[in-house]
Scaffold this motif. Structure first.
Motif, short mmCIF file in Angstrom:
data_model
loop_
_atom_site.label_atom_id
_atom_site.label_comp_id
_atom_site.label_asym_id
_atom_site.label_seq_id
_atom_site.Cartn_x
_atom_site.Cartn_y
_atom_site.Cartn_z
N GLN A 1 -3.62 -5.60 -15.34
CA GLN A 1 -4.74 -6.34 -14.42
C GLN A 1 -5.98 -6.51 -15.05
O GLN A 1 -6.50 -5.51 -15.51
CB GLN A 1 -4.33 -6.11 -12.91
CG GLN A 1 -5.32 -6.77 -12.12
CD GLN A 1 -4.81 -6.41 -10.72
OE1 GLN A 1 -3.83 -5.61 -10.49
NE2 GLN A 1 -5.49 -7.04 -9.67
N LYS B 1 6.13 -2.73 -7.59
CA LYS B 1 4.84 -3.11 -8.12
C LYS B 1 4.67 -2.61 -9.49
O LYS B 1 4.42 -3.47 -10.56
CB LYS B 1 3.63 -2.75 -7.25
CG LYS B 1 2.58 -3.65 -7.41
CD LYS B 1 1.51 -3.03 -6.37
CE LYS B 1 0.17 -2.74 -6.81
NZ LYS B 1 -0.75 -2.01 -6.04
N ASN C 1 -4.90 -9.26 -6.66
CA ASN C 1 -3.73 -8.94 -6.97
C ASN C 1 -2.65 -9.87 -6.97
O ASN C 1 -1.81 -10.18 -7.95
CB ASN C 1 -3.18 -7.78 -6.14
CG ASN C 1 -3.81 -6.65 -6.16
OD1 ASN C 1 -4.31 -6.18 -7.20
ND2 ASN C 1 -4.19 -5.64 -4.88
N GLU D 1 -9.87 -7.84 -3.19
CA GLU D 1 -8.75 -7.18 -4.13
C GLU D 1 -7.49 -7.82 -4.07
O GLU D 1 -6.75 -8.07 -4.97
CB GLU D 1 -8.40 -5.68 -3.65
CG GLU D 1 -9.77 -4.99 -4.72
CD GLU D 1 -10.30 -3.81 -3.67
OE1 GLU D 1 -10.36 -4.37 -2.53
OE2 GLU D 1 -10.44 -2.67 -4.12
N ASP E 1 -9.98 -6.01 -10.80
CA ASP E 1 -9.29 -5.49 -9.54
C ASP E 1 -9.91 -6.43 -8.36
O ASP E 1 -9.25 -6.49 -7.39
CB ASP E 1 -9.78 -4.05 -9.10
CG ASP E 1 -8.94 -2.77 -10.33
OD1 ASP E 1 -8.04 -3.52 -10.96
OD2 ASP E 1 -9.61 -2.16 -10.58
#
Lengths: 262, 530
Positions: free
Chosen positions: B368, B259, B352, B348, B371
């Motif tokens: 990002q 990630k 994501n 979330e 969130d």
């Protein structure tokens, strides 16, 4: 007709408000499958009588028997539980909601806990259509707001509701007042159909002697809190009705009275 | 004389057929508001597209990037929460002006309980050493959990809602005046409480803001350290973070590495793109100047340079163990689920996914954007869903409509109209408390001025959504749309070039008036007097 037992017997009913005597020993019997017209001028005591019968006021003296049993009402709820359904002039309808929601207002069919129960709309719609049909009105859409119905249809809705929820004695308070000609006929047709059901006693309060003659089987005339005449429809002549409606005065007397006015 | 044959007389009832589905939809009171809402959404999308770019897709505008959606939905759902309470109350024929003050009061109570605890104190007169008032502390809870804080606050607010309703149904006073009293009473009481409790020993009067509440929703359980705020945990000494990482299973570390690598690559790519556009911009400026001065040679050189502009791609940062530990701390679930429920984020995983897979939720620096969404959206959604079922399907719903539509008819049919009204006053207070809970747990602060004017906004949102102020008419869907219109108008007007942002209020004023007129017309048509 005399072999029938009266559904409601009112004997020597007295109602006093302080020193004022509104009803002074009124007696009348109403039989199932009959329309009993209650006529009289303003202030004759008609309203007081129906308020006592529907449990709004309690009687000072005298007795009311429903189905042969003596009853005492302390609230409108007790009267309606005993089978007395009163359809007031304002009809107690909410014009903004649907026919079905009005039909079952306060007595909704529901599944679930308390007031949070889900209303069974389909079942309620079916019952509403069926019950309205019984006394002669076919509603295409039970979801339409009551506001879209005519005065006569609203009257029918209120009557159908009272009957469905167990009224054996139906009190109609001036059902034809404030309506157009056609609507009045519609209401009278409804009254006739209810009468033809055979098991319901109807007390019809009205100002209109023509309407009374059209549907009523028995008459009782009130004046100043007392019964001044009563009888079967077949026994009463047109002049009798006119005289008694005017509180016992002859039409000739009235004409004389008017002549003296300068 | 001629007349129609009356063999088959027409009946009044024949004039009302069951409606066709499309005319049934068009006759619904929500149609107008939905149109306005769609218009505003279109405006927001269209005007927020940066100048110089052209797109027919309104979702390419700044008004619909992930962060804007997150923030706009917060404004809408916060208003929506109180609008539902206000709307149901209006449908039952009453209204509540104390909502805004109730928000401030509830937020203050909640924050102070979280900060200093809760005690029940009995004052009494003492004669020892002269006449004075002593206090006896019945009990005191110093460390109050979020759930308990909300429950205690609800005791106060629901009682006050009940009291207002009780006074209105028993005295027959107009709800306007009783709740106006509530508005002043509660706001004043809140200020007094702040000044009385929220002061340091050296202060004579306390501050009207509570700030030092811990970030409760972000308290996490760190192995070996116990409960810590997320930010505190991330700032632990490096050795301790590395120790923590040793307790994490291999598979999780692998996933986190993947990630973080992905994020770092994205950041690097964005950086390259940014540097490139910066460099090209300088050259383009020079080219413009050269064209203006007519320097042919220069133009050719610059054009060539722009065409072949190259920049060393920024290298992605390597993933360090400390970064991994911090990323791991971010994945630990909150140890205070109630606080997280009200103040945390929702959806979330979706956001994501939008970042990692769809490559949309990305800001200019490659990070990002959002969130997730604020959880007040979920609370609004839950409340709206419950109220939708309540109003349209249950017995209570029929009672609410009839209480507002024809009070005497409802009473005559045995509907407990007083109970209906009092319950809805309590529900309105409940909604205000939910609003306050979201705010307190999200921002970890409280202020006396919170919720100012919210009562009027809530009423306006309900009216825009098709609720008639005299009662008996309106739907939950309408109230939801009304809140959306109110929340989105400000944003949409902000982006219109050359128009003062405050015009949104002018717009809302007109929409409110138009809605009120339309609602009244629909109502009259329904009751058959127009």
């Amino acid at each position: 007709m005399t072999d029938k037992k009266p559904l409601i017997e009112i004997s020597k009913l007295v109602k006093k408000f302080g020193s004022f005597t509104a009803l002074n020993g009124v007696s009348l019997n109403v039989y199932p499958g009959e329309v009993h017209a209650l006529l009289g001028d303003n202030g004759a005591g008609k309203s007081t009588l129906i308020k006592v019968l529907s449990g709004v006021h309690s009687a000072t003296d005298g007795a009311i028997k429903v189905d042969g049993e003596e009853v005492h009402f302390n609230s409108p709820r007790e009267a309606s539980d005993a089978g007395i359904g009163t359809v007031y002039q304002d009809l107690a309808l909410n014009a903004l909601t649907s026919v079905t929601r009005n039909f079952f207002l306060g007595r909704e069919i529901k599944k679930g806990p308390g007031a949070l129960g889900i209303m069974q709309m389909n079942e309620m719609n079916e019952i509403t259509i069926r019950e309205m049909k019984k006394i002669g009105i076919n509603i295409a859409n039970p979801e339409q707001p009551v506001g879209t119905m005519s005065g006569g249809q609203r009257q029918t809705l209120a009557i159908a509701r009272a009957i469905y929820f167990g009224a054996k004695i139906l009190i109609l308070d001036e059902p034809t007042s404030a309506l157009g000609q056609k609507q009045q006929m519609e209401v009278l047709k409804t009254v006739k159909r209810v009468k033809n059901l055979g098991n319901i006693a109807i007390i019809l309060i009205t100002h209109n002697e023509i309407h009374a003659r059209l549907v009523a089987d028995r008459f009782t005339f009130l004046s100043l809190g007392e019964v001044i005449g009563s009888g079967l429809s077949s026994e009463l002549g047109g002049d009798d009705v006119k005289r008694l409606m005017a509180g016992g005065a002859d039409i000739g007397d009235l004409a004389k009275e008017l002549e003296n006015v300068t | 004389m001629s007349s129609k044959s009356l063999n088959q007389p027409r009946k009044e009832s024949d004039r009302h057929d069951a409606k066709k589905w499309y005319s049934a939809i068009l006759a619904r009171p929500e149609v107008g508001p939905v149109g306005v809402m769609l218009l505003l959404f279109g405006m927001l999308g269209y005007f927020s597209i940066p100048a110089g770019e052209f797109s027919l897709n309104p979702f390419s505008g700044e008004g619909f990037n992930a962060l804007a959606i997150r923030n706009n939905l917060r404004v809408i759902s916060q208003l929506g929460i109180v609008a539902i309470g206000a709307g149901l109350l209006i449908i039952s024929g009453e209204f509540d002006l104390s909502i805004g003050s109730m928000i401030g009061f509830a937020g203050g109570v909640m924050a102070m309980i979280l900060r200093w605890g809760f005690a029940v104190v009995i004052p009494y007169v003492s004669f020892e050493g002269g006449l004075h008032i002593e206090t006896y502390t019945l009990f005191k809870i110093t460390d109050v959990s979020p759930l308990l804080a909300i429950c205690i606050t609800l005791c106060f607010t629901l009682f006050f809602g009940w009291l207002q309703g009780f006074i209105i149904v028993k005295t027959g006073l107009a709800s306007f005046i009783v709740t106006l009293g509530g508005l002043f009473f509660l706001r004043g009481l809140t200020e007094v409480c702040y000044r009385a409790f929220n002061k340091k020993p050296d202060q004579t009067a306390g501050s009207t803001t509570v700030t030092e509440i811990p970030d409760i929703k972000n308290i996490v359980n760190i192995p070996g350290h116990g409960e810590l705020e997320r930010d505190v945990a991330k700032n632990l000494p490096q050795e301790e973070l590395l120790d923590l990482l040793k307790t994490v299973p291999e598979a999780t570390i692998l996933k986190l590495t993947e990630k973080l690598t992905h994020i770092n690559e994205k950041v690097a790519a964005s950086k390259t793109l940014l540097l490139k556009s910066k460099g090209v911009k300088g050259l383009e400026k020079a080219l413009e100047n050269a064209t203006a001065s007519g320097n042919e040679g220069m133009i050719a050189i610059l054009q060539d340079k722009i065409a072949n502009f190259k920049i060393e791609p920024a290298t992605a940062k390597a993933v360090s163990d400390v970064d991994l530990a911090k990323a791991y701390i971010d994945t630990i679930h909150s140890a205070r689920p109630v606080a997280n429920f009200f103040g945390g984020d929702i959806m979330e995983p979706l956001f994501n996914w939008l970042y990692f897979t769809v490559d949309w939720n990305v800001n200019n620096y490659g990070n990002q954007f959002a969130d997730g969404l604020y959880s007040c959206l979920m609370i609004w959604f839950l409340l709206a869903l419950i109220c939708y079922v309540l109003l349209s399907q249950t017995q209570a719903g029929n009672w609410i409509y009839s209480t507002g539509g024809n009070l005497n008819a409802a009473k005559a049919n045995g509907v407990p109209t007083n109970k209906v009204k009092i319950s809805l006053f309590m529900f309105s207070a409940f909604c205000a408390t939910m609003f306050a809970a979201c705010q307190v747990f999200e921002t970890n602060t409280a202020d006396t001025a919170k919720g100012n004017l919210k009562e009027l906004e809530a009423i306006a949102a309900a009216v825009i959504g098709g609720v008639v102020l005299t009662g008996g008419f309106g739907t939950v869907v309408g109230i939801i749309v009304g809140a959306a219109i109110f929340g989105i108008a400000k944003e949409a007007f902000f982006y219109i070039p050359g128009v003062d942002g405050s015009f949104y209020r002018v717009f809302l004023g007109i929409v409110l008036l138009a809605s009120a007129l339309t609602n009244e017309n629909i109502r009259k048509r329904v009751i058959g007097s127009a």
